[in-house]
Design a protein around this motif. Structure first.
Motif, PDB file in Angstrom:
ATOM      1  N   PHE A  33     -45.672  25.528 -14.447  1.00 46.07           N
ATOM      2  CA  PHE A  33     -45.096  24.856 -13.280  1.00 46.07           C
ATOM      3  C   PHE A  33     -45.092  23.339 -13.479  1.00 46.07           C
ATOM      4  O   PHE A  33     -44.090  22.662 -13.189  1.00 46.07           O
ATOM      5  CB  PHE A  33     -45.898  25.230 -12.029  1.00 46.07           C
ATOM      6  CG  PHE A  33     -45.456  24.541 -10.773  1.00 46.07           C
ATOM      7  CD1 PHE A  33     -44.343  24.984 -10.076  1.00 46.07           C
ATOM      8  CD2 PHE A  33     -46.154  23.436 -10.278  1.00 46.07           C
ATOM      9  CE1 PHE A  33     -43.922  24.346  -8.908  1.00 46.07           C
ATOM     10  CE2 PHE A  33     -45.745  22.803  -9.119  1.00 46.07           C
ATOM     11  CZ  PHE A  33     -44.627  23.259  -8.433  1.00 46.07           C
ATOM     12  N   ILE A  34     -46.208  22.812 -13.976  1.00 46.73           N
ATOM     13  CA  ILE A  34     -46.288  21.368 -14.223  1.00 46.73           C
ATOM     14  C   ILE A  34     -45.247  20.940 -15.249  1.00 46.73           C
ATOM     15  O   ILE A  34     -44.553  19.930 -15.077  1.00 46.73           O
ATOM     16  CB  ILE A  34     -47.701  20.970 -14.693  1.00 46.73           C
ATOM     17  CG1 ILE A  34     -48.723  21.195 -13.573  1.00 46.73           C
ATOM     18  CG2 ILE A  34     -47.734  19.513 -15.147  1.00 46.73           C
ATOM     19  CD1 ILE A  34     -50.163  20.989 -14.000  1.00 46.73           C
ATOM     20  N   ARG A  35     -45.112  21.721 -16.312  1.00 43.05           N
ATOM     21  CA  ARG A  35     -44.126  21.397 -17.344  1.00 43.05           C
ATOM     22  C   ARG A  35     -42.717  21.356 -16.752  1.00 43.05           C
ATOM     23  O   ARG A  35     -41.942  20.431 -17.021  1.00 43.05           O
ATOM     24  CB  ARG A  35     -44.191  22.438 -18.467  1.00 43.05           C
ATOM     25  CG  ARG A  35     -43.182  22.205 -19.595  1.00 43.05           C
ATOM     26  CD  ARG A  35     -43.537  21.002 -20.452  1.00 43.05           C
ATOM     27  NE  ARG A  35     -44.783  21.230 -21.150  1.00 43.05           N
ATOM     28  CZ  ARG A  35     -45.614  20.250 -21.539  1.00 43.05           C
ATOM     29  NH1 ARG A  35     -45.311  18.990 -21.284  1.00 43.05           N
ATOM     30  NH2 ARG A  35     -46.730  20.520 -22.171  1.00 43.05           N
ATOM     31  N   ALA A  36     -42.387  22.341 -15.943  1.00 40.07           N
ATOM     32  CA  ALA A  36     -41.052  22.395 -15.339  1.00 40.07           C
ATOM     33  C   ALA A  36     -40.826  21.206 -14.421  1.00 40.07           C
ATOM     34  O   ALA A  36     -39.717  20.633 -14.387  1.00 40.07           O
ATOM     35  CB  ALA A  36     -40.880  23.707 -14.571  1.00 40.07           C
ATOM     36  N   ARG A  37     -41.844  20.819 -13.666  1.00 46.53           N
ATOM     37  CA  ARG A  37     -41.713  19.673 -12.761  1.00 46.53           C
ATOM     38  C   ARG A  37     -41.505  18.376 -13.545  1.00 46.53           C
ATOM     39  O   ARG A  37     -40.702  17.524 -13.152  1.00 46.53           O
ATOM     40  CB  ARG A  37     -42.963  19.561 -11.885  1.00 46.53           C
ATOM     41  CG  ARG A  37     -43.027  20.601 -10.788  1.00 46.53           C
ATOM     42  CD  ARG A  37     -42.153  20.192  -9.621  1.00 46.53           C
ATOM     43  NE  ARG A  37     -41.898  21.295  -8.712  1.00 46.53           N
ATOM     44  CZ  ARG A  37     -41.620  21.147  -7.433  1.00 46.53           C
ATOM     45  NH1 ARG A  37     -41.571  19.927  -6.905  1.00 46.53           N
ATOM     46  NH2 ARG A  37     -41.356  22.192  -6.670  1.00 46.53           N
ATOM     47  N   LEU A  38     -42.234  18.215 -14.631  1.00 52.30           N
ATOM     48  CA  LEU A  38     -42.086  17.011 -15.447  1.00 52.30           C
ATOM     49  C   LEU A  38     -40.686  16.938 -16.056  1.00 52.30           C
ATOM     50  O   LEU A  38     -40.064  15.863 -16.074  1.00 52.30           O
ATOM     51  CB  LEU A  38     -43.144  16.993 -16.558  1.00 52.30           C
ATOM     52  CG  LEU A  38     -44.599  16.790 -16.122  1.00 52.30           C
ATOM     53  CD1 LEU A  38     -45.525  16.955 -17.313  1.00 52.30           C
ATOM     54  CD2 LEU A  38     -44.791  15.418 -15.477  1.00 52.30           C
ATOM     55  N   GLU A  39     -40.185  18.063 -16.538  1.00 49.60           N
ATOM     56  CA  GLU A  39     -38.848  18.080 -17.134  1.00 49.60           C
ATOM     57  C   GLU A  39     -37.778  17.777 -16.088  1.00 49.60           C
ATOM     58  O   GLU A  39     -36.805  17.073 -16.373  1.00 49.60           O
ATOM     59  CB  GLU A  39     -38.592  19.434 -17.784  1.00 49.60           C
ATOM     60  CG  GLU A  39     -39.409  19.680 -19.039  1.00 49.60           C
ATOM     61  CD  GLU A  39     -39.041  20.990 -19.724  1.00 49.60           C
ATOM     62  OE1 GLU A  39     -37.934  21.495 -19.485  1.00 49.60           O
ATOM     63  OE2 GLU A  39     -39.884  21.504 -20.484  1.00 49.60           O
ATOM     64  N   ARG A  40     -37.976  18.298 -14.885  1.00 48.62           N
ATOM     65  CA  ARG A  40     -36.991  18.066 -13.828  1.00 48.62           C
ATOM     66  C   ARG A  40     -36.967  16.602 -13.405  1.00 48.62           C
ATOM     67  O   ARG A  40     -35.900  16.034 -13.149  1.00 48.62           O
ATOM     68  CB  ARG A  40     -37.297  18.949 -12.613  1.00 48.62           C
ATOM     69  CG  ARG A  40     -36.210  18.892 -11.539  1.00 48.62           C
ATOM     70  CD  ARG A  40     -36.405  19.966 -10.494  1.00 48.62           C
ATOM     71  NE  ARG A  40     -37.466  19.637  -9.550  1.00 48.62           N
ATOM     72  CZ  ARG A  40     -37.767  20.390  -8.483  1.00 48.62           C
ATOM     73  NH1 ARG A  40     -37.114  21.523  -8.265  1.00 48.62           N
ATOM     74  NH2 ARG A  40     -38.733  20.031  -7.662  1.00 48.62           N
ATOM     75  N   ARG A  41     -38.116  15.967 -13.372  1.00 43.92           N
ATOM     76  CA  ARG A  41     -38.183  14.577 -12.908  1.00 43.92           C
ATOM     77  C   ARG A  41     -37.844  13.568 -14.005  1.00 43.92           C
ATOM     78  O   ARG A  41     -37.136  12.585 -13.752  1.00 43.92           O
ATOM     79  CB  ARG A  41     -39.578  14.274 -12.356  1.00 43.92           C
ATOM     80  CG  ARG A  41     -39.752  12.829 -11.902  1.00 43.92           C
ATOM     81  CD  ARG A  41     -41.112  12.603 -11.252  1.00 43.92           C
ATOM     82  NE  ARG A  41     -41.365  11.193 -11.019  1.00 43.92           N
ATOM     83  CZ  ARG A  41     -42.511  10.704 -10.564  1.00 43.92           C
ATOM     84  NH1 ARG A  41     -43.510  11.545 -10.267  1.00 43.92           N
ATOM     85  NH2 ARG A  41     -42.679   9.402 -10.390  1.00 43.92           N
ATOM     86  N   PHE A  42     -38.338  13.822 -15.223  1.00 39.71           N
ATOM     87  CA  PHE A  42     -38.212  12.824 -16.286  1.00 39.71           C
ATOM     88  C   PHE A  42     -37.255  13.220 -17.408  1.00 39.71           C
ATOM     89  O   PHE A  42     -37.025  12.439 -18.325  1.00 39.71           O
ATOM     90  CB  PHE A  42     -39.594  12.529 -16.888  1.00 39.71           C
ATOM     91  CG  PHE A  42     -40.579  11.959 -15.902  1.00 39.71           C
ATOM     92  CD1 PHE A  42     -40.459  10.654 -15.456  1.00 39.71           C
ATOM     93  CD2 PHE A  42     -41.614  12.736 -15.408  1.00 39.71           C
ATOM     94  CE1 PHE A  42     -41.373  10.120 -14.551  1.00 39.71           C
ATOM     95  CE2 PHE A  42     -42.523  12.220 -14.493  1.00 39.71           C
ATOM     96  CZ  PHE A  42     -42.402  10.906 -14.066  1.00 39.71           C
ATOM     97  N   GLY A  43     -36.705  14.428 -17.331  1.00 39.97           N
ATOM     98  CA  GLY A  43     -35.834  14.904 -18.395  1.00 39.97           C
ATOM     99  C   GLY A  43     -36.621  15.691 -19.425  1.00 39.97           C
ATOM    100  O   GLY A  43     -37.853  15.604 -19.500  1.00 39.97           O
ATOM    101  N   THR A  44     -35.916  16.446 -20.237  1.00 37.36           N
ATOM    102  CA  THR A  44     -36.603  17.331 -21.180  1.00 37.36           C
ATOM    103  C   THR A  44     -37.381  16.559 -22.237  1.00 37.36           C
ATOM    104  O   THR A  44     -38.436  17.008 -22.679  1.00 37.36           O
ATOM    105  CB  THR A  44     -35.603  18.271 -21.869  1.00 37.36           C
ATOM    106  OG1 THR A  44     -34.571  17.489 -22.502  1.00 37.36           O
ATOM    107  CG2 THR A  44     -34.968  19.225 -20.878  1.00 37.36           C
ATOM    108  N   GLY A  45     -36.857  15.399 -22.656  1.00 37.33           N
ATOM    109  CA  GLY A  45     -37.540  14.638 -23.701  1.00 37.33           C
ATOM    110  C   GLY A  45     -38.948  14.252 -23.305  1.00 37.33           C
ATOM    111  O   GLY A  45     -39.927  14.605 -23.983  1.00 37.33           O
ATOM    112  N   VAL A  46     -39.057  13.525 -22.202  1.00 32.89           N
ATOM    113  CA  VAL A  46     -40.376  13.110 -21.708  1.00 32.89           C
ATOM    114  C   VAL A  46     -41.144  14.313 -21.187  1.00 32.89           C
ATOM    115  O   VAL A  46     -42.337  14.482 -21.461  1.00 32.89           O
ATOM    116  CB  VAL A  46     -40.232  12.042 -20.606  1.00 32.89           C
ATOM    117  CG1 VAL A  46     -41.584  11.769 -19.944  1.00 32.89           C
ATOM    118  CG2 VAL A  46     -39.657  10.756 -21.174  1.00 32.89           C
TER     119      VAL A  46
END
Length: 251
Positions: A185-198
């Motif tokens: 869940f955390i990974r998905a949230r980070l990708e959604r907010r900052f993009g897949t790279g970050v």
């Protein structure tokens, strides 16, 4: 590929004699296959950094103030931590959130100060037992992520540590499925907010009663890139097997 990280939080433990444990750890892991970070109490930070200056072990702080300087008696700024030899700092640990009434906005300011100073910010998130039992875990984590992470982060300056409050120092550990659910869940949230790279480059640690006996199983869980370890990091003999388990997974 995200490099694994074994981080130890000594909390309010350790006096001068504890530096010997750092020496043992440095000798046992002269060329580690993972990053190793120890966060001793502030009274030991400078001496700890000197003790491991020629080793692969990094030293971090346990907290910092959002301001660079000022009338904040007893507090330590991120720049001071850097000057003392730290390369990282923990912010938003549940014990700070609870015992010092630190909300997400305050944690965010501390993380921003750490990053601005050139430190790696390790932001902690986690739910209470009541929140877990009420099936509110993901909502709580989502709120903490949104409120605690500044907009300037990258995979180089941010680590997220998931520490369910009810598992810290209690001997209780979530199931592997529960750990995996939150980390995914955390990974998905980070990708959604900052993009897949970050989003994919930020390391995610699990913390909460990690021990040599359960470390390998935890490290095999999806999106677990290491651990933030409390009591088991105080002795080299206890922390080394955890590091070795992480090295095996990361190999």
């Amino acid at each position: 590929m995200r490099r694994k990280l074994a981080a130890g939080n000594w909390k309010m433990n350790g006096e001068s004699t504890a530096l010997g444990e750092l020496e043992k750890l440095a000798t046992a892991h002269s060329a580690p296959g993972v990053d190793i970070l120890i966060c001793p109490p502030a009274t030991l930070l400078h001496r700890a950094a000197q003790t491991v200056s020629d080793s692969a072990i990094a030293i971090g702080g346990q907290d910092c103030h959002p301001a660079q300087s000022g009338a904040h008696t007893g507090d330590i700024s991120a720049d001071m931590l850097l000057d003392a030899g730290a390369t990282a700092v923990i912010v938003g640990h549940s014990e700070r959130r609870e015992n010092h009434d630190e909300g997400d906005e305050h944690v965010r300011a501390k993380a921003r100060a750490a990053i601005d100073a050139g430190l790696l910010a390790i932001i902690c998130v986690g739910e209470s037992l009541a929140e877990r039992e009420a099936a509110n875990t993901l909502d709580i984590i989502a709120g903490q992520l949104a409120g605690s992470i500044p907009d300037i982060v990258t995979g180089e300056n941010l680590v997220i540590a998931y520490e369910p409050i009810w598992a810290i120092g209690t001997g209780k550990v979530p199931t592997l499925e529960q750990i995996g659910e939150v980390h995914d869940f955390i990974r998905a949230r980070l990708e959604r907010r900052f993009g897949t790279g970050v989003g994919r480059s930020v390391r995610l640690l699990y913390g909460g009663s990690v021990k040599p006996g359960n470390a390998a199983d935890i490290f095999a869980v999806s999106n677990v890139d290491g651990a933030l370890v409390g009591g088991a990091s105080l002795k080299a003999g206890d922390f080394s097997p955890i590091i070795q388990a992480l090295e095996t997974i990361g190999a």
